[in-house]
Design a protein around this motif. Structure first.
Motif, PDB file in Angstrom:
ATOM      1  N   ALA A 269      37.540  35.344  37.730  1.00 35.38           N
ATOM      2  CA  ALA A 269      37.566  36.812  37.659  1.00 35.38           C
ATOM      3  C   ALA A 269      38.968  37.338  37.962  1.00 35.38           C
ATOM      4  N   THR A 270      39.635  36.711  38.913  1.00 32.05           N
ATOM      5  CA  THR A 270      40.996  37.139  39.258  1.00 32.05           C
ATOM      6  C   THR A 270      41.956  36.822  38.127  1.00 32.05           C
ATOM      7  N   VAL A 271      41.821  35.622  37.562  1.00 29.40           N
ATOM      8  CA  VAL A 271      42.680  35.235  36.441  1.00 29.40           C
ATOM      9  C   VAL A 271      42.479  36.189  35.274  1.00 29.40           C
ATOM     10  N   ALA A 272      41.222  36.549  35.017  1.00 31.23           N
ATOM     11  CA  ALA A 272      40.921  37.477  33.923  1.00 31.23           C
ATOM     12  C   ALA A 272      41.584  38.826  34.162  1.00 31.23           C
ATOM     13  N   ARG A 273      41.420  39.358  35.358  1.00 33.17           N
ATOM     14  CA  ARG A 273      41.991  40.671  35.669  1.00 33.17           C
ATOM     15  C   ARG A 273      43.515  40.656  35.572  1.00 33.17           C
ATOM     16  N   GLU A 274      44.148  39.611  36.103  1.00 34.00           N
ATOM     17  CA  GLU A 274      45.611  39.534  36.077  1.00 34.00           C
ATOM     18  C   GLU A 274      46.145  39.330  34.664  1.00 34.00           C
ATOM     19  N   SER A 275      45.298  38.799  33.786  1.00 34.50           N
ATOM     20  CA  SER A 275      45.722  38.536  32.406  1.00 34.50           C
ATOM     21  C   SER A 275      45.360  39.658  31.445  1.00 34.50           C
ATOM     22  N   PRO A 280      35.413  37.888  33.280  1.00 34.72           N
ATOM     23  CA  PRO A 280      35.559  36.450  33.031  1.00 34.72           C
ATOM     24  C   PRO A 280      34.995  36.049  31.671  1.00 34.72           C
ATOM     25  N   TYR A 281      33.913  36.714  31.251  1.00 33.05           N
ATOM     26  CA  TYR A 281      33.324  36.388  29.949  1.00 33.05           C
ATOM     27  C   TYR A 281      34.297  36.698  28.820  1.00 33.05           C
ATOM     28  N   ALA A 282      34.953  37.861  28.907  1.00 31.39           N
ATOM     29  CA  ALA A 282      35.910  38.241  27.856  1.00 31.39           C
ATOM     30  C   ALA A 282      37.071  37.249  27.798  1.00 31.39           C
ATOM     31  N   LEU A 283      37.552  36.820  28.965  1.00 32.45           N
ATOM     32  CA  LEU A 283      38.622  35.832  28.989  1.00 32.45           C
ATOM     33  C   LEU A 283      38.149  34.502  28.426  1.00 32.45           C
TER      34      LEU A 283
END
Length: 305
Positions: A269-275, A280-283
Motif C-alpha cells: 500500500a505504501t509503495v502504491a501510494r508513493e508511486s 495496491p490493486y491498481a499498482l
C-alpha cells in the motif's frame, strides 16, 4: 532529483569497485562480460582496447577515459593485437600486481585506473539504454575538466590509502559515472536523450515528472508546467523521448515501484501510494501488465537473487 540522477539510481546496485594497475612490456588482459558497466582511465602511457564482437579497436592515450556502459567483454593490450592472438590474454582477475610491476620496471610503463558498477538491467532507463557499447572520451585541453578532476582525486585515494577512504572511494566512483554521462551527452551527435535534456519544453516536463511522480499529472497540467500547448508538448516530448508524456510517466512510476520493492520492506500500500497509484490493486494490475509478474513475486525474486 534530476533525470540523470534518477536514471543512475534506479539501475545501480551494490557498491562500485576500482583498481589501479601498472603494466609494462608485452601484456594483454581479458575482461569478461559483466552485469553492469565498466570503465578505464589511462593515467600514464597508452594502450589499446579491443571490444568483443569485432568492433573497431579503441586507442587510449594519456588522460583518456573509456566507459563500457553495457558491460561488454573486451581485451586491453599494450598495442594492436591480431585477432587470433587475443587468446593469449590473461583473465583480469588473475593478474597479479607483483608480476605486472616487474614487467613495468623493464619497459615503458602504462598505468590504468579500472572500475566496475553493478547495474540491474531489468529497469534500465532509456537514457542509459541508448548509450553505445563503448564511450571514448579523449583528453583534450580545457574539456571535461570536472571529469578529469574526479579521476585525479580517485587515483590519489587509491594510491595513498588515507583516512576516510572507505567512504570517499564509492562516492568518487559515483561522481565519476555522473561526469562520464555528462561528457557523453555533451559530445553525442546522435543520441535522443542528449537532445531531450537540452530542449526546454521536454526538460521542463521531465523535471516535473521526476520531481513529483506521484502527483495526479495530466497532459494539460504538464503542458502548463512547460509553458506550451498540449499539442506542442506531445509532439516535442514524444519525438525526443520516444513515448508520450503519460506513457513515460506510467513507465517511470512502475520503475520506481520496482526499485522500492527491491530495496525496501515497505508494504505494498505504501509503495502504491508513493508511486502514484490509488490502491495496491491498481499498482498490482499495472505492474503485472508491465513486468509480467506480480509485485509480491517480483520482491521475492529480487531478494532471492
Amino acid at each position: 532529483m534530476d533525470v540523470v540522477s534518477d536514471a543512475i539510481a534506479v539501475v545501480r546496485t551494490g557498491r562500485p569497485s576500482s583498481k589501479r594497475l601498472r603494466v609494462g612490456g608485452r601484456w594483454c588482459v581479458r575482461l569478461s562480460p559483466y552485469e553492469g558497466a565498466g570503465f578505464h582511465v589511462a593515467l600514464r602511457g597508452s594502450c589499446v582496447l579491443l571490444p568483443d564482437g569485432g568492433a573497431e579497436p579503441v586507442e587510449l592515450g594519456p588522460g583518456d577515459v573509456v566507459l563500457l556502459p553495457h558491460g561488454a567483454g573486451h581485451v586491453l593490450a599494450d598495442g594492436p593485437v591480431p585477432s587470433g592472438d587475443v587468446r593469449r590474454a590473461v583473465p583480469f582477475e588473475e593478474v597479479r600486481d607483483a608480476d605486472m610491476c616487474a614487467r613495468a620496471a623493464e619497459a615503458p610503463e602504462v598505468e590504468l585506473l579500472c572500475g566496475k558498477y553493478r547495474l540491474d538491467r531489468a529497469r534500465m532507463h532509456p537514457l542509459m539504454a541508448e548509450l553505445p557499447e563503448v564511450v571514448h572520451l579523449r583528453d583534450r585541453a580545457g574539456v571535461h575538466r570536472e571529469l578529469h578532476a574526479a579521476v585525479d582525486l580517485l587515483a590519489r585515494e587509491l594510491t595513498e590509502n588515507r583516512p576516510g577512504g572507505a567512504l570517499a572511494l564509492p562516492g568518487l566512483l559515483d561522481l565519476l559515472l555522473v561526469y562520464m554521462l555528462r561528457a557523453w551527452m555533451t559530445e553525442s551527435r546522435a543520441g535522443a536523450w542528449p537532445a531531450a535534456l537540452t530542449d526546454p519544453v521536454t526538460t521542463a516536463a521531465l523535471r516535473a515528472l521526476h520531481a513529483d511522480p506521484s502527483a495526479p499529472w495530466t497532459n494539460a497540467g504538464l503542458a502548463t508546467e512547460a509553458g506550451v500547448s498540449r499539442a506542442t508538448l506531445a509532439r516535442r516530448f514524444t519525438s525526443l523521448v520516444g513515448r508520450p508524456p503519460m506513457a513515460y510517466l506510467t513507465w517511470w512510476r512502475l520503475t520506481l515501484a520496482a526499485t522500492r520493492l527491491r530495496d525496501t520492506d515497505a508494504p505494498l500500500a505504501t509503495v502504491a501510494r508513493e508511486s502514484g497509484y490509488a490502491s495496491p490493486y491498481a499498482l498490482s494490475h499495472a505492474f503485472s501488465r508491465e513486468f509480467g509478474i506480480t509485485p509480491g513475486r517480483y520482491r521475492d525474486k529480487a531478494r532471492a537473487g
